[in-house]
Scaffold this motif. Structure first.
Motif, PDB file in Angstrom:
ATOM      1  N   ALA A   1      54.392  -9.092-106.992  1.00 44.33           N
ATOM      2  CA  ALA A   1      53.145  -8.368-106.757  1.00 44.33           C
ATOM      3  C   ALA A   1      53.051  -7.868-105.318  1.00 44.33           C
ATOM      4  N   LEU A   2      53.643  -8.591-104.412  1.00 43.10           N
ATOM      5  CA  LEU A   2      53.563  -8.217-103.003  1.00 43.10           C
ATOM      6  C   LEU A   2      54.562  -7.141-102.609  1.00 43.10           C
ATOM      7  N   VAL A   3      55.674  -7.014-103.325  1.00 44.93           N
ATOM      8  CA  VAL A   3      56.714  -6.089-102.888  1.00 44.93           C
ATOM      9  C   VAL A   3      56.993  -4.940-103.844  1.00 44.93           C
ATOM     10  N   ASP A   4      56.686  -5.068-105.104  1.00 43.53           N
ATOM     11  CA  ASP A   4      57.034  -4.030-106.075  1.00 43.53           C
ATOM     12  C   ASP A   4      56.016  -2.906-106.110  1.00 43.53           C
ATOM     13  N   GLU A   5      56.498  -1.714-106.378  1.00 39.47           N
ATOM     14  CA  GLU A   5      55.635  -0.582-106.681  1.00 39.47           C
ATOM     15  C   GLU A   5      55.014  -0.847-108.052  1.00 39.47           C
ATOM     16  N   PRO A   6      53.806  -0.303-108.310  1.00 39.17           N
ATOM     17  CA  PRO A   6      53.148  -0.583-109.600  1.00 39.17           C
ATOM     18  C   PRO A   6      54.013  -0.278-110.813  1.00 39.17           C
ATOM     19  N   GLN A   7      54.759   0.821-110.777  1.00 38.49           N
ATOM     20  CA  GLN A   7      55.577   1.162-111.937  1.00 38.49           C
ATOM     21  C   GLN A   7      56.718   0.175-112.155  1.00 38.49           C
ATOM     22  N   ARG A   8      57.087  -0.597-111.121  1.00 43.67           N
ATOM     23  CA  ARG A   8      58.122  -1.617-111.266  1.00 43.67           C
ATOM     24  C   ARG A   8      57.525  -3.005-111.481  1.00 43.67           C
ATOM     25  N   LEU A   9      56.270  -3.187-111.109  1.00 41.23           N
ATOM     26  CA  LEU A   9      55.641  -4.498-111.227  1.00 41.23           C
ATOM     27  C   LEU A   9      55.509  -4.942-112.678  1.00 41.23           C
ATOM     28  N   TRP A  10      54.951  -4.092-113.529  1.00 42.23           N
ATOM     29  CA  TRP A  10      54.655  -4.510-114.905  1.00 42.23           C
ATOM     30  C   TRP A  10      55.904  -4.807-115.713  1.00 42.23           C
ATOM     31  N   PRO A  11      56.990  -4.017-115.598  1.00 41.06           N
ATOM     32  CA  PRO A  11      58.224  -4.427-116.295  1.00 41.06           C
ATOM     33  C   PRO A  11      58.745  -5.769-115.780  1.00 41.06           C
ATOM     34  N   ALA A  12      58.637  -6.015-114.489  1.00 41.68           N
ATOM     35  CA  ALA A  12      59.093  -7.298-113.929  1.00 41.68           C
ATOM     36  C   ALA A  12      58.243  -8.448-114.459  1.00 41.68           C
ATOM     37  N   VAL A  13      56.939  -8.235-114.558  1.00 40.18           N
ATOM     38  CA  VAL A  13      56.059  -9.257-115.125  1.00 40.18           C
ATOM     39  C   VAL A  13      56.462  -9.529-116.574  1.00 40.18           C
ATOM     40  N   ALA A  14      56.692  -8.459-117.337  1.00 38.71           N
ATOM     41  CA  ALA A  14      57.085  -8.629-118.748  1.00 38.71           C
ATOM     42  C   ALA A  14      58.390  -9.406-118.866  1.00 38.71           C
ATOM     43  N   ARG A  15      59.387  -9.055-118.061  1.00 41.58           N
ATOM     44  CA  ARG A  15      60.666  -9.775-118.113  1.00 41.58           C
ATOM     45  C   ARG A  15      60.479 -11.251-117.773  1.00 41.58           C
ATOM     46  N   ALA A  16      59.646 -11.539-116.766  1.00 40.69           N
ATOM     47  CA  ALA A  16      59.402 -12.941-116.383  1.00 40.69           C
ATOM     48  C   ALA A  16      58.715 -13.701-117.515  1.00 40.69           C
ATOM     49  N   LEU A  17      57.759 -13.064-118.164  1.00 48.01           N
ATOM     50  CA  LEU A  17      57.057 -13.714-119.275  1.00 48.01           C
ATOM     51  C   LEU A  17      57.991 -13.926-120.470  1.00 48.01           C
ATOM     52  N   ILE A  18      58.815 -12.935-120.766  1.00 49.85           N
ATOM     53  CA  ILE A  18      59.764 -13.053-121.869  1.00 49.85           C
ATOM     54  C   ILE A  18      60.712 -14.230-121.610  1.00 49.85           C
ATOM     55  N   ALA A  19      61.193 -14.332-120.391  1.00 49.54           N
ATOM     56  CA  ALA A  19      62.098 -15.439-120.051  1.00 49.54           C
ATOM     57  C   ALA A  19      61.370 -16.774-120.100  1.00 49.54           C
ATOM     58  N   HIS A  20      60.169 -16.823-119.532  1.00 46.02           N
ATOM     59  CA  HIS A  20      59.417 -18.082-119.473  1.00 46.02           C
ATOM     60  C   HIS A  20      59.071 -18.608-120.867  1.00 46.02           C
ATOM     61  N   PHE A  21      58.600 -17.723-121.726  1.00 46.28           N
ATOM     62  CA  PHE A  21      58.151 -18.139-123.060  1.00 46.28           C
ATOM     63  C   PHE A  21      59.245 -18.016-124.124  1.00 46.28           C
ATOM     64  N   ALA A  22      60.433 -17.529-123.751  1.00 46.57           N
ATOM     65  CA  ALA A  22      61.561 -17.371-124.669  1.00 46.57           C
ATOM     66  C   ALA A  22      61.167 -16.567-125.906  1.00 46.57           C
ATOM     67  N   CYS A  23      60.558 -15.412-125.668  1.00 47.16           N
ATOM     68  CA  CYS A  23      60.142 -14.545-126.762  1.00 47.16           C
ATOM     69  C   CYS A  23      60.859 -13.200-126.661  1.00 47.16           C
ATOM     70  N   GLU A  24      60.648 -12.332-127.660  1.00 43.13           N
ATOM     71  CA  GLU A  24      61.359 -11.053-127.695  1.00 43.13           C
ATOM     72  C   GLU A  24      60.686  -9.955-126.877  1.00 43.13           C
ATOM     73  N   ARG A  25      59.371  -9.900-126.896  1.00 41.94           N
ATOM     74  CA  ARG A  25      58.659  -8.802-126.245  1.00 41.94           C
ATOM     75  C   ARG A  25      57.377  -9.296-125.598  1.00 41.94           C
ATOM     76  N   ALA A  26      56.926  -8.505-124.622  1.00 44.73           N
ATOM     77  CA  ALA A  26      55.651  -8.782-123.952  1.00 44.73           C
ATOM     78  C   ALA A  26      54.955  -7.450-123.663  1.00 44.73           C
ATOM     79  N   THR A  27      53.657  -7.453-123.836  1.00 49.69           N
ATOM     80  CA  THR A  27      52.830  -6.298-123.489  1.00 49.69           C
ATOM     81  C   THR A  27      51.709  -6.779-122.588  1.00 49.69           C
ATOM     82  N   VAL A  28      51.459  -6.023-121.529  1.00 50.36           N
ATOM     83  CA  VAL A  28      50.364  -6.321-120.608  1.00 50.36           C
ATOM     84  C   VAL A  28      49.323  -5.221-120.796  1.00 50.36           C
ATOM     85  N   PHE A  29      48.124  -5.609-121.211  1.00 48.73           N
ATOM     86  CA  PHE A  29      47.033  -4.665-121.451  1.00 48.73           C
ATOM     87  C   PHE A  29      45.971  -4.771-120.364  1.00 48.73           C
ATOM     88  N   ARG A  30      45.355  -3.652-120.040  1.00 46.57           N
ATOM     89  CA  ARG A  30      44.171  -3.608-119.185  1.00 46.57           C
ATOM     90  C   ARG A  30      42.990  -3.263-120.081  1.00 46.57           C
TER      91      ARG A  30
END
Length: 190
Positions: free
Chosen positions: A26-55
Motif C-alpha cells: 500500500a505504501l509503494v505500489d501505484e493503485p493499478q498495481r496495488l489491487w492485483p498484489a492484494v488479490a495475489r496475497a489473498l489467494i496465496a494466504h487462503f489457498a483459493c483460486e480467485r479473489a475480487t476486491v469490491f468498493r
C-alpha cells in the motif's frame, strides 16, 4: 504448547505476514498495481483460486477494483450474490456449495465460463459501515470457519480500517470517483 495453541499461533503468524505484505504494498505500489498484489496475497494466504476486491458505491452497488481473471469490472446490485449479502449484513458469507445456495448469483460464471464451487465473502468495515467486500472463490476442500476467523481477524483485510484508508487514497490520487478498472493477472506470476 498444545496442538490448538500451535495452530492458533501459526494462523496469527500468517495473518501478521499478510498484513505486513499488504501494508508494504500500500505504501509503494501505484493503485493499478496495488489491487492485483492484494488479490495475489489473498489467494496465496487462503489457498483459493480467485479473489475480487469490491468498493461499495454511494448507491450501494459493489464495483470491483480488481477481479482476478477478468478484464473489466464487475458491478453487483445491492444485496445480490454472496458479495452483496456480505455488504448488506456486514457479516462474512461462507458458501461451500455455491450452486445450491440462494445467495449465489451465477451471472458472472455464465458470462466468463468460470465455475464457482465455494465462496467466502467478507465485508470491509470502517466505523461500522461497509465500504467494500472481498470475495474469495474455490478452495480445495472448501472454506472453513478458520478461514472466516482469519478474514475477520485480519487487520489489513477483514478489519477494514486499513482497507478504507487505501480506498480513499486511491480515490484521492485519481482526483475523481472513478477508480482503476479491473485487469487480468498474468497467471505465470502467481
Amino acid at each position: 504448547m498444545t496442538p490448538d495453541n500451535d495452530a492458533a499461533l501459526a494462523r496469527a503468524e500468517r495473518r501478521l505476514a499478510l498484513a505486513h505484505e499488504l501494508a508494504g504494498r500500500a505504501l509503494v505500489d501505484e493503485p493499478q498495481r496495488l489491487w492485483p498484489a492484494v488479490a495475489r496475497a489473498l489467494i496465496a494466504h487462503f489457498a483459493c483460486e480467485r479473489a475480487t476486491v469490491f468498493r461499495r458505491e454511494e448507491d450501494g452497488r459493489l464495483r470491483s477494483l480488481y477481479a482476478h481473471g477478468l478484464s473489466s469490472p464487475l458491478v453487483v446490485a445491492p444485496g445480490h450474490g454472496c458479495a452483496g449479502a456480505a455488504a448488506a449484513s456486514g457479516r462474512p458469507v461462507l458458501v461451500n456449495a455455491a450452486g445450491k445456495d440462494g445467495r449465489f448469483d451465477p451471472t458472472a460464471d455464465r458470462t466468463t465460463g468460470f465455475v464457482t464451487r465455494q465462496v467466502l465473502a467478507f465485508p470491509l468495515l470502517s466505523r461500522g459501515e461497509c465500504t467494500g467486500v472481498v470475495e474469495l472463490l474455490n478452495k480445495d476442500g472448501g472454506f472453513s470457519q478458520a478461514d472466516v476467523d482469519d478474514a475477520a481477524g485480519e487487520p489489513a483485510v477483514g478489519g477494514g480500517e486499513v482497507a478504507r484508508v487505501e480506498l480513499d487514497a486511491v480515490e484521492d490520487a485519481d482526483g475523481d470517483d472513478a477508480l482503476q478498472p479491473a485487469e487480468v493477472i498474468d497467471e505465470r506470476h502467481l
